[in-house]
Design an enzyme around this catalytic site. Sequence first.
Site, PDB file in Angstrom:
ATOM      1  N   ARG A   1     114.807  18.416  90.300  1.00  0.00           N
ATOM      2  CA  ARG A   1     115.197  19.417  91.301  1.00  0.00           C
ATOM      3  C   ARG A   1     116.702  19.615  91.215  1.00  0.00           C
ATOM      4  O   ARG A   1     117.441  18.687  90.918  1.00  0.00           O
ATOM      5  CB  ARG A   1     114.808  18.950  92.708  1.00  0.00           C
ATOM      6  CG  ARG A   1     115.024  19.997  93.794  1.00  0.00           C
ATOM      7  CD  ARG A   1     114.533  19.490  95.141  1.00  0.00           C
ATOM      8  NE  ARG A   1     113.106  19.185  95.111  1.00  0.00           N
ATOM      9  CZ  ARG A   1     112.460  18.584  96.103  1.00  0.00           C
ATOM     10  NH1 ARG A   1     113.127  18.188  97.186  1.00  0.00           N
ATOM     11  NH2 ARG A   1     111.169  18.344  96.018  1.00  0.00           N
TER      12      ARG A   1
ATOM     13  N   GLY B   1     122.541  17.442  83.432  1.00  0.00           N
ATOM     14  CA  GLY B   1     123.613  18.241  82.869  1.00  0.00           C
ATOM     15  C   GLY B   1     124.922  18.060  83.610  1.00  0.00           C
ATOM     16  O   GLY B   1     125.205  17.001  84.181  1.00  0.00           O
TER      17      GLY B   1
ATOM     18  N   GLY C   1     126.188  19.315  86.480  1.00  0.00           N
ATOM     19  CA  GLY C   1     126.127  19.010  87.905  1.00  0.00           C
ATOM     20  C   GLY C   1     125.689  17.583  88.158  1.00  0.00           C
ATOM     21  O   GLY C   1     126.232  16.889  89.037  1.00  0.00           O
TER      22      GLY C   1
ATOM     23  N   ILE D   1     119.783  22.318  77.726  1.00  0.00           N
ATOM     24  CA  ILE D   1     119.589  23.258  76.618  1.00  0.00           C
ATOM     25  C   ILE D   1     120.866  24.039  76.333  1.00  0.00           C
ATOM     26  O   ILE D   1     120.961  24.710  75.309  1.00  0.00           O
ATOM     27  CB  ILE D   1     118.415  24.228  76.883  1.00  0.00           C
ATOM     28  CG1 ILE D   1     118.733  25.184  78.035  1.00  0.00           C
ATOM     29  CG2 ILE D   1     117.124  23.474  77.138  1.00  0.00           C
ATOM     30  CD1 ILE D   1     117.725  26.318  78.178  1.00  0.00           C
ATOM     31  N   ASP D   2     121.856  23.956  77.221  1.00  0.00           N
ATOM     32  CA  ASP D   2     123.113  24.686  77.030  1.00  0.00           C
ATOM     33  C   ASP D   2     124.091  23.973  76.101  1.00  0.00           C
ATOM     34  O   ASP D   2     125.050  24.581  75.629  1.00  0.00           O
ATOM     35  CB  ASP D   2     123.797  24.926  78.378  1.00  0.00           C
ATOM     36  CG  ASP D   2     123.000  25.850  79.277  1.00  0.00           C
ATOM     37  OD1 ASP D   2     122.343  26.763  78.743  1.00  0.00           O
ATOM     38  OD2 ASP D   2     123.020  25.662  80.505  1.00  0.00           O
TER      39      ASP D   2
ATOM     40  N   ARG E   1     114.114  50.287  66.041  1.00  0.00           N
ATOM     41  CA  ARG E   1     114.689  50.131  67.374  1.00  0.00           C
ATOM     42  C   ARG E   1     115.903  49.202  67.356  1.00  0.00           C
ATOM     43  O   ARG E   1     116.079  48.379  66.460  1.00  0.00           O
ATOM     44  CB  ARG E   1     113.655  49.527  68.334  1.00  0.00           C
ATOM     45  CG  ARG E   1     112.562  50.472  68.762  1.00  0.00           C
ATOM     46  CD  ARG E   1     111.515  49.730  69.572  1.00  0.00           C
ATOM     47  NE  ARG E   1     110.486  50.638  70.095  1.00  0.00           N
ATOM     48  CZ  ARG E   1     109.311  50.246  70.547  1.00  0.00           C
ATOM     49  NH1 ARG E   1     108.998  48.957  70.534  1.00  0.00           N
ATOM     50  NH2 ARG E   1     108.448  51.123  71.013  1.00  0.00           N
TER      51      ARG E   1
ATOM     52  N   GLY F   1     122.112  30.730  78.950  1.00  0.00           N
ATOM     53  CA  GLY F   1     123.503  30.350  78.709  1.00  0.00           C
ATOM     54  C   GLY F   1     124.389  31.167  79.619  1.00  0.00           C
ATOM     55  O   GLY F   1     124.847  32.251  79.253  1.00  0.00           O
TER      56      GLY F   1
ATOM     57  N   GLU G   1     122.896  35.250  78.616  1.00  0.00           N
ATOM     58  CA  GLU G   1     122.728  35.821  79.956  1.00  0.00           C
ATOM     59  C   GLU G   1     124.060  35.940  80.700  1.00  0.00           C
ATOM     60  O   GLU G   1     124.218  36.786  81.575  1.00  0.00           O
ATOM     61  CB  GLU G   1     121.749  34.986  80.775  1.00  0.00           C
ATOM     62  CG  GLU G   1     122.203  33.552  81.009  1.00  0.00           C
ATOM     63  CD  GLU G   1     121.168  32.709  81.729  1.00  0.00           C
ATOM     64  OE1 GLU G   1     120.225  33.291  82.304  1.00  0.00           O
ATOM     65  OE2 GLU G   1     121.288  31.474  81.702  1.00  0.00           O
TER      66      GLU G   1
END
Length: 378
Positions: free
Chosen positions: A95, A133, A135, A157-158, A193, A201, A253
């Site tokens: 969490r 991570g 935090g 994952i970052d 396209r 990230g 992102e």
Amino acid sequence: MYPLQTRGNARRTAAHMRGSMKKRVGILTAGGDCPGLNAAIRGAAKGLYQRMGGDVEIVGIRNGFAGLIQGDYMEMQEGDFSNLLTRGGTILGTRRTPFKKMLVVEEDGVHKVQAMLANYRAMGLSALLCMGGNGTHKTARLLSEEGLNIIGLPKTIDNDIWGTDVTFGFHTAVDIATEVVDRIHTTAYSHHRVMLIELMGNKAGWLTLYSGIAGGADTILIPEMPYQIENVLNAIESRNKRGKHFSIIAVAEGAFDVDESRMKRKEWMALRRQCGCTRAAERIAGQVEEALGFETRVAVPGHIQRGGTPSAYDRILATEFGTYAAQLVESDQYGVTVALRNNLVVSNPLAEVAGRTKYVTADCDLIQVARRMGVCLG
């Protein structure tokens, strides 16, 4: 309201503290989910049992620091750590408990830090392994400074934790994101396209950079390098003139343009909301269609990047980190986090790591590789 003990017996815990030399080691997983957490839990547990045998007890704390605050834990046995190596997610649950709220007393009236300290002692813990991570490492440092025996294990994952070459979970996410880019290539080519793939990230662009290069993206946009939309448009147009009537753009992102880089985050997010495009990729797609008239699509794999079984690399790395943490517990080395530097597993002081982010820099090797390949970086 604390300490609460949903699993365990306070009298038995007190007796343990008075009369036994056993070590009781708590394990928690906090923050965002990522592949390899179960492998790290397994590595730590097996390492502890191998080194200390019957002189160690392991306590699983549910749902990260929320479980430590609430006293929500379970006594674990050696058999509980079997068949975890290939499983994604975390058997302990996780969490997000933001660090900025740790010192804030909210409506429930709980003093979070005092509750964690009290529950650590009520559980009779000798040490606590915190897997997470940035935090998580901030809170781990806080608890260490309060006198608890803390060891961090860097997962994300970052790949943005300071002091380690790589975090477990990162390579699996790169594999997943690369497969997304690979699959987008076929439809982009077939339909002529421009395809934008928005990858995770928010502050660091390691995932987008690695998977963009691995997947052959033509343009890679990351938060550390604000882009100019004109450069992106020129790169697309240049490919079109060379007979390449499609383009793949990998977008983190958290990417933003040069104008936005001069604003506070709240300001440019407000402008995006006014335009109806809060996602970086959607905004760029609209600009491409308006300026060039090319058919454009956006793909957002989202939490797919966090899920599933860990790669072989992450299984090995998580096991290395877990067993090294067990070694640190046995030798009573606390206030540190595990790291990989120059292919060696080592430890860093939490005080040096927590609160620092490892960003992609302009002189990063992969940035130079991208430039040599002619990839547009915005």
